[in-house]
Design an enzyme around this catalytic site. Sequence first.
Site, PDB file in Angstrom:
ATOM      1  N   ALA A 181      67.530  16.843  -9.968  1.00  0.00           N
ATOM      2  CA  ALA A 181      67.328  15.659  -9.135  1.00  0.00           C
ATOM      3  C   ALA A 181      68.228  15.708  -7.901  1.00  0.00           C
ATOM      4  CB  ALA A 181      67.620  14.397  -9.937  1.00  0.00           C
ATOM      5  N   GLY A 222      66.833  18.644 -14.062  1.00  0.00           N
ATOM      6  CA  GLY A 222      65.396  18.541 -13.847  1.00  0.00           C
ATOM      7  C   GLY A 222      64.747  19.854 -13.485  1.00  0.00           C
ATOM      8  N   GLU A 224      64.038  21.379 -16.691  1.00  0.00           N
ATOM      9  CA  GLU A 224      62.966  20.629 -17.337  1.00  0.00           C
ATOM     10  C   GLU A 224      61.597  20.998 -16.769  1.00  0.00           C
ATOM     11  OE1 GLU A 224      64.859  16.464 -18.787  1.00  0.00           O
ATOM     12  OE2 GLU A 224      65.044  16.878 -16.635  1.00  0.00           O
ATOM     13  N   GLU A 278      73.096  16.670 -17.663  1.00  0.00           N
ATOM     14  CA  GLU A 278      72.999  15.262 -17.273  1.00  0.00           C
ATOM     15  C   GLU A 278      74.112  14.383 -17.851  1.00  0.00           C
ATOM     16  OE1 GLU A 278      68.786  16.778 -16.611  1.00  0.00           O
ATOM     17  OE2 GLU A 278      70.433  17.160 -18.017  1.00  0.00           O
TER      18      GLU A 278
END
Length: 262
Positions: free
Chosen positions: A70, A115, A118, A138
């Site tokens: 992110a 992310g 992910e 995170e």
Amino acid sequence: MSEQRFGEFVAVRREGFVAELVLDRPKAMNAVSSEMARSIGAACDALAADASVRVTVLTSSNDRAFCVGADLKERNSFTDAELVRQRPTARGAYTGVLELPMPTVAAVHGFALGGGFELALACDVIVADATTVVGLPEVSVGVIPGGGGTQLLPRRVGAARAAELVFTARRVKAVEARELGLVDILEEDARTAALELAGRIAANSPVGLRAAKRAMRLGMGLDLRAGLEVEDAAWRSVAFSGDRAEGVAAFNEKRKPQWPGE
């Protein structure tokens, strides 16, 4: 080869039956901003609607990173209300990749963190190279993996291993990542290897490929009896298809099949 842009930061390149979904925000190491998330979602919507795409390969245009997750600079500017409103946009990028109906391959080079990892986990197969560093850090910044990591990683490596990786927030280099099953294939050039793998996959029935993926995804987590019912439903969806008729005919005639894709 053709190319279609989705906003400033995402491109889709097509060559034959293989699509390459390119993360193209190199100056930010592909940090996923709201704009980029919307573009990833839009690109995935277009790919999902295109029956001629047999395989999608997720790649990066950056020399140092697949994706660093992110965009925390953007996130730092958000009010609480703005963060809540942005959440569906962020989710749309990850679920867009996860729900692509055709087989997907991630080509990971450099950092794939948060992310970014992910997005790779949302693919069916992860190809990496020696520069690869993966992780879900995170909790080190006060949040949790929110792009599917808490669900996809345990399914890939087991609950205890996933817990250790998420709770420590540690980064894992290429060789250990392969040993732990965080990536599937290590090659000298991840993108080239991923595209070659995609080419081999794309030689097979597009109807069969999508049905096989659907059966594996829907059956995951079910007990064996229920899973076999999912498989039977997928089998019935292809058993009377044009691809099945062509596949059997080509086998008997000792030639390569010309898949009708229906």
